[in-house]
Design a protein around this motif. Sequence first.
Motif, short mmCIF file in Angstrom:
data_model
loop_
_atom_site.label_atom_id
_atom_site.label_comp_id
_atom_site.label_asym_id
_atom_site.label_seq_id
_atom_site.Cartn_x
_atom_site.Cartn_y
_atom_site.Cartn_z
N GLY A 1 0.83 -1.21 0.00
CA GLY A 1 0.00 0.00 0.00
C GLY A 1 0.85 1.25 0.00
N SER A 2 0.57 2.17 0.93
CA SER A 2 1.29 3.44 0.95
C SER A 2 2.74 3.28 1.39
CB SER A 2 0.57 4.44 1.87
OG SER A 2 0.55 3.94 3.19
N ARG A 3 3.06 2.11 2.00
CA ARG A 3 4.45 1.81 2.39
C ARG A 3 4.85 0.49 1.73
NH1 ARG A 3 6.49 3.42 8.01
NH2 ARG A 3 8.23 2.60 6.86
N PRO A 4 5.30 0.54 0.49
CA PRO A 4 5.63 -0.70 -0.23
C PRO A 4 6.60 -1.58 0.53
CG PRO A 4 5.78 1.20 -1.69
CD PRO A 4 5.60 1.73 -0.29
N ILE A 5 6.42 -2.88 0.39
CA ILE A 5 7.37 -3.81 0.99
C ILE A 5 8.65 -3.81 0.17
CG2 ILE A 5 5.53 -5.24 1.98
CD1 ILE A 5 6.17 -7.33 -0.24
N ASN A 6 9.70 -4.28 0.75
CA ASN A 6 10.98 -4.39 0.05
C ASN A 6 10.93 -5.59 -0.90
OD1 ASN A 6 13.90 -5.41 -0.18
ND2 ASN A 6 14.13 -3.38 0.72
N ARG B 1 6.87 -11.27 -13.74
CA ARG B 1 5.67 -10.48 -13.45
C ARG B 1 4.76 -11.30 -12.54
NH1 ARG B 1 8.64 -7.27 -15.19
NH2 ARG B 1 8.39 -5.91 -16.97
N TRP B 2 3.99 -10.59 -11.73
CA TRP B 2 3.01 -11.23 -10.85
C TRP B 2 1.62 -10.87 -11.33
CZ3 TRP B 2 7.76 -9.99 -9.27
CH2 TRP B 2 8.42 -10.86 -8.43
N ARG B 3 0.71 -11.84 -11.30
CA ARG B 3 -0.69 -11.56 -11.61
C ARG B 3 -1.29 -10.84 -10.42
NH1 ARG B 3 -3.93 -16.52 -13.84
NH2 ARG B 3 -5.42 -14.83 -14.11
N TYR C 1 10.34 -11.62 -2.45
CA TYR C 1 10.96 -12.88 -2.88
C TYR C 1 11.06 -13.88 -1.73
CZ TYR C 1 11.94 -11.09 -7.50
OH TYR C 1 11.80 -10.61 -8.77
N ARG C 2 11.28 -13.39 -0.52
CA ARG C 2 11.29 -14.28 0.66
C ARG C 2 9.90 -14.88 0.85
NH1 ARG C 2 12.21 -10.74 4.48
NH2 ARG C 2 14.31 -10.39 3.70
N GLY C 3 8.87 -14.05 0.67
CA GLY C 3 7.50 -14.53 0.78
C GLY C 3 7.15 -15.56 -0.29
N VAL C 4 7.70 -15.38 -1.48
CA VAL C 4 7.50 -16.36 -2.55
C VAL C 4 8.14 -17.69 -2.14
CG1 VAL C 4 8.13 -16.98 -4.92
CG2 VAL C 4 7.28 -14.67 -4.42
N LEU D 1 8.70 -18.82 0.80
CA LEU D 1 7.98 -19.41 1.92
C LEU D 1 6.55 -19.82 1.56
CD1 LEU D 1 9.13 -17.00 4.77
CD2 LEU D 1 9.86 -19.37 4.40
N GLY D 2 6.10 -19.47 0.36
CA GLY D 2 4.75 -19.82 -0.06
C GLY D 2 3.69 -18.83 0.37
N ILE D 3 4.11 -17.68 0.88
CA ILE D 3 3.17 -16.64 1.30
C ILE D 3 2.60 -15.93 0.08
CG2 ILE D 3 2.95 -14.46 2.56
CD1 ILE D 3 5.22 -15.54 4.40
N TYR D 4 3.45 -15.62 -0.87
CA TYR D 4 3.04 -14.94 -2.10
C TYR D 4 3.20 -15.90 -3.27
CZ TYR D 4 3.68 -10.91 0.95
OH TYR D 4 3.61 -10.04 1.99
N PRO D 5 2.44 -15.67 -4.34
CA PRO D 5 2.54 -16.56 -5.50
C PRO D 5 3.87 -16.40 -6.22
CG PRO D 5 1.15 -14.69 -6.02
CD PRO D 5 1.47 -14.61 -4.55
#
Length: 70
Positions: free
Chosen positions: A18-23, A48-50, A28-31, A33-37
């Motif tokens: 949102g207004s404070r983008p993640i790094n 690219r991410w959908r 990539y760490r979330g990817v 760990l399976g948190i993000y696609p």
Amino acid sequence: MDNDEFLDSKSACAFIGGSRPINAATLYRGVKLGIYPRPVHVAPNVSRWRKSELATAIEKRIAERDAVAA
């Protein structure tokens, strides 16, 4: 395939944060760990991410939070 929007890593980080983008490292760490696609590799060294998949991942995190709070 539907007409879903694809986001580069900078836009994906802004969408998630949102207004404070993640790094990008957090993305990539979330990817990993399976948190993000996982991203779609559209060309060599181009990922690219959908947007809809990112939104689903965020909704899942909200549901997990709400389940713990209940």
